[in-house]
Design a protein around this motif. Structure first.
Motif, PDB file in Angstrom:
ATOM      1  N   THR A 123       1.059  -1.156  -0.012  1.00 22.00           N
ATOM      2  CA  THR A 123      -0.030  -0.178   0.122  1.00 22.00           C
ATOM      3  C   THR A 123       0.810   1.110   0.027  1.00 22.00           C
ATOM      4  O   THR A 123       2.051   1.156   0.365  1.00 22.00           O
ATOM      5  N   ASN A 166      -5.749   0.042  -5.267  1.00 16.58           N
ATOM      6  CA  ASN A 166      -6.826  -0.889  -4.501  1.00 16.58           C
ATOM      7  C   ASN A 166      -6.751  -2.266  -5.555  1.00 16.58           C
ATOM      8  O   ASN A 166      -6.787  -1.943  -6.587  1.00 16.58           O
ATOM      9  N   PHE A 187      -6.107  -1.423   0.335  1.00 17.65           N
ATOM     10  CA  PHE A 187      -6.842  -0.209  -0.339  1.00 17.65           C
ATOM     11  C   PHE A 187      -5.997   1.016   0.027  1.00 17.65           C
ATOM     12  O   PHE A 187      -4.973   1.221   1.030  1.00 17.65           O
ATOM     13  N   ASP A 188      -6.130   1.916  -0.703  1.00 22.80           N
ATOM     14  CA  ASP A 188      -5.158   3.164  -0.822  1.00 22.80           C
ATOM     15  C   ASP A 188      -6.063   4.450  -0.053  1.00 22.80           C
ATOM     16  O   ASP A 188      -7.104   4.960  -0.717  1.00 22.80           O
ATOM     17  N   SER A 189      -5.497   4.644   1.092  1.00 22.85           N
ATOM     18  CA  SER A 189      -6.077   5.815   1.914  1.00 22.85           C
ATOM     19  C   SER A 189      -5.485   7.097   1.471  1.00 22.85           C
ATOM     20  O   SER A 189      -5.869   8.100   2.188  1.00 22.85           O
ATOM     21  N   VAL A 206      -9.964   6.608   1.874  1.00 20.20           N
ATOM     22  CA  VAL A 206     -10.210   5.788   0.772  1.00 20.20           C
ATOM     23  C   VAL A 206     -11.306   6.184   0.220  1.00 20.20           C
ATOM     24  O   VAL A 206     -12.486   6.291   0.651  1.00 20.20           O
ATOM     25  N   ALA A 239      -4.566  -0.987   4.839  1.00 18.42           N
ATOM     26  CA  ALA A 239      -4.706   0.314   4.336  1.00 18.42           C
ATOM     27  C   ALA A 239      -3.955   0.964   5.369  1.00 18.42           C
ATOM     28  O   ALA A 239      -3.559   0.901   6.597  1.00 18.42           O
ATOM     29  N   GLN A 272      -8.168   8.396   9.060  1.00 22.67           N
ATOM     30  CA  GLN A 272      -8.901   8.778   7.962  1.00 22.67           C
ATOM     31  C   GLN A 272      -9.632   9.709   8.110  1.00 22.67           C
ATOM     32  O   GLN A 272     -10.652   9.879   9.051  1.00 22.67           O
ATOM     33  N   GLU A 283     -14.723   8.348   5.092  1.00 19.01           N
ATOM     34  CA  GLU A 283     -14.155   6.886   4.838  1.00 19.01           C
ATOM     35  C   GLU A 283     -15.254   5.893   5.062  1.00 19.01           C
ATOM     36  O   GLU A 283     -14.979   4.581   4.916  1.00 19.01           O
ATOM     37  N   THR A 300      -8.098  -5.853   9.962  1.00 20.87           N
ATOM     38  CA  THR A 300      -7.761  -4.920   8.924  1.00 20.87           C
ATOM     39  C   THR A 300      -6.317  -4.343   9.979  1.00 20.87           C
ATOM     40  O   THR A 300      -6.144  -4.420  11.118  1.00 20.87           O
ATOM     41  N   HIS A 302      -2.929  -1.621   9.648  1.00 24.41           N
ATOM     42  CA  HIS A 302      -2.648  -0.103   9.512  1.00 24.41           C
ATOM     43  C   HIS A 302      -1.534   0.247  10.086  1.00 24.41           C
ATOM     44  O   HIS A 302      -0.825  -0.264  10.868  1.00 24.41           O
TER      45      HIS A 302
END
Length: 376
Positions: A123, A166, A187-189, A206, A239, A272, A283, A300, A302
């Motif tokens: 990412t 993504n 996923f691209d934040s 995102v 992400a 986010q 988000e 998830t 981060h």
């Protein structure tokens, strides 16, 4: 009609080729790369995060940080060799690099992975989008350099400006398995700034366009491989910038049940959509799509907050959210935080995941089992 993903054509080119391939073969985003598989029933994944190469490159301490980051990457890969690596954002401190050499830092940070012949994907973070660099430029350099990079660009219209990364990667029980037992979602934040001379700030969440794409991809997986609920297909989500729910989780964190460094107080800009009041909750379209359409999520994962390492369950969604470990010597830090990675160790047929922090010196801590009882 099934969906044929190809690595050499724009993502999501569609062809009516049912007579040529089985449904399982059709849903394959990497037809020209080796399958990512478990090894003897185990799959170990390590997350390198916030490497921040190229910081203060014109001063003595900047290059020294990069040399130290080289060392920690090589040390971890030798001490605890993974089957797969995720680089979870802020690969480069883009505001400190020059246009002519920005992506060349990719050559350096990818060298340990290429030399070790380890498959990986990335990412990208808010420091990877700057006037002299972009997520897309880094991805293109990565894919060009590394045959075992599984990073890829989202289809047109998905991700918004500056949010091209993504995608998902299937992981199989073995080379002959007809369908994957684990799917890694990336996923691209976004965040940071657009590239070029007239640079402007980018949203730090995102993009909403990713939500219907998640629904579409999940439906395609269920059609080709069977329902995730019925087959037990599992997922792990990445992400760089954490969703805003992690701010709430930090306020009620129980360090005895949810261990790991908790030295970075989350606030404005740390999650986010938190840079200004008008972006709060932006988000949520993505987050609700993750909740509703990606089944059997182990966690998830981060980065962004360098001083945090913990995992906690969100009671409103029942999803477990984890921080990585600050790996690189670039970026803000504290001497007592140290450097390392978060590692996940999966066993075939088990619904739980064992995860821990592996430090540069080989020690481990914050070992937990992410299962149905974790955080309850």
């Amino acid at each position: 009609m099934y969906i044929l993903h190809t690595a050499h054509l724009p993502l999501h080119s569609y062809f009516d080729v049912e007579s040529m391939f089985s449904p399982q073969e059709l849903l394959n985003p990497y037809p020209h790369k080796p399958r990512v598989t478990y090894k003897n029933g185990r799959f170990k994944l390590s997350v390198f995060s916030d490497l921040h190469y190229g910081e203060a490159e014109d001063l003595s301490w900047g290059p020294e940080q990069d040399r130290n980051s080289d060392t920690v990457m090589r040390a971890i890969l030798k001490i605890d060799p993974p089957d797969y690596v995720v680089i979870n954002g802020d690969l480069i401190t883009g505001e400190n690099t020059f246009r002519e050499n920005s992506t060349l830092y990719m050559d350096r940070l990818l060298t340990p992975l290429i030399n070790a012949n380890i498959p990986f994907s990335s990412t990208y973070g808010n420091h990877d989008n700057r006037p002299n660099i972009s997520h897309l430029a880094e991805m293109e350099r990565e894919v060009k350099l590394a045959p075992l990079s599984y990073s890829r660009r989202a289809p047109p219209g998905v991700g918004g400006i500056g949010g091209e990364a993504n995608y998902w990667v299937p992981v199989y029980a073995d080379k002959s398995a007809r369908s994957p037992c684990l799917v890694l979602w990336f996923f691209d934040s976004r965040g940071g700034y657009t590239s070029g001379p007239n640079s402007t700030a980018l949203p730090d969440w995102v993009d909403e366009s990713v939500a219907p794409w998640i629904q579409q991809e999940s439906a395609a997986m269920d059609s080709a491989w069977g329902s995730a609920t019925e087959t037990g297909r599992q997922a792990l989500v990445f992400a760089h910038i954490p969703p805003s729910t992690m701010r709430k989780l930090q306020q009620s964190l129980n360090s005895s049940k949810e261990p790991g460094l908790n030295a970075d107080q989350l606030g404005s800009g740390s999650t986010q959509g938190s840079n200004n009041p008008t972006s709060v909750g932006k988000e949520l379209a993505w987050w609700y799509a993750v909740r509703d359409y990606i089944k059997n999520i182990h966690a998830t994962v981060h980065g962004h907050a360098h001083g945090n390492e913990w995992c906690a369950r969100d009671p409103s969604t029942s999803i477990i959210l984890c921080f990585n470990k600050h790996t690189g010597y670039g970026g803000y830090s504290s001497p007592d935080w140290g450097h390392g990675v978060r590692t996940f160790d999966f066993k075939l047929g088990e619904e739980s995941a064992h995860t821990y922090i592996r430090m540069q010196n080989g020690s481990t801590h914050a070992e937990v089992v992410l299962d149905k009882q974790y955080g309850i």
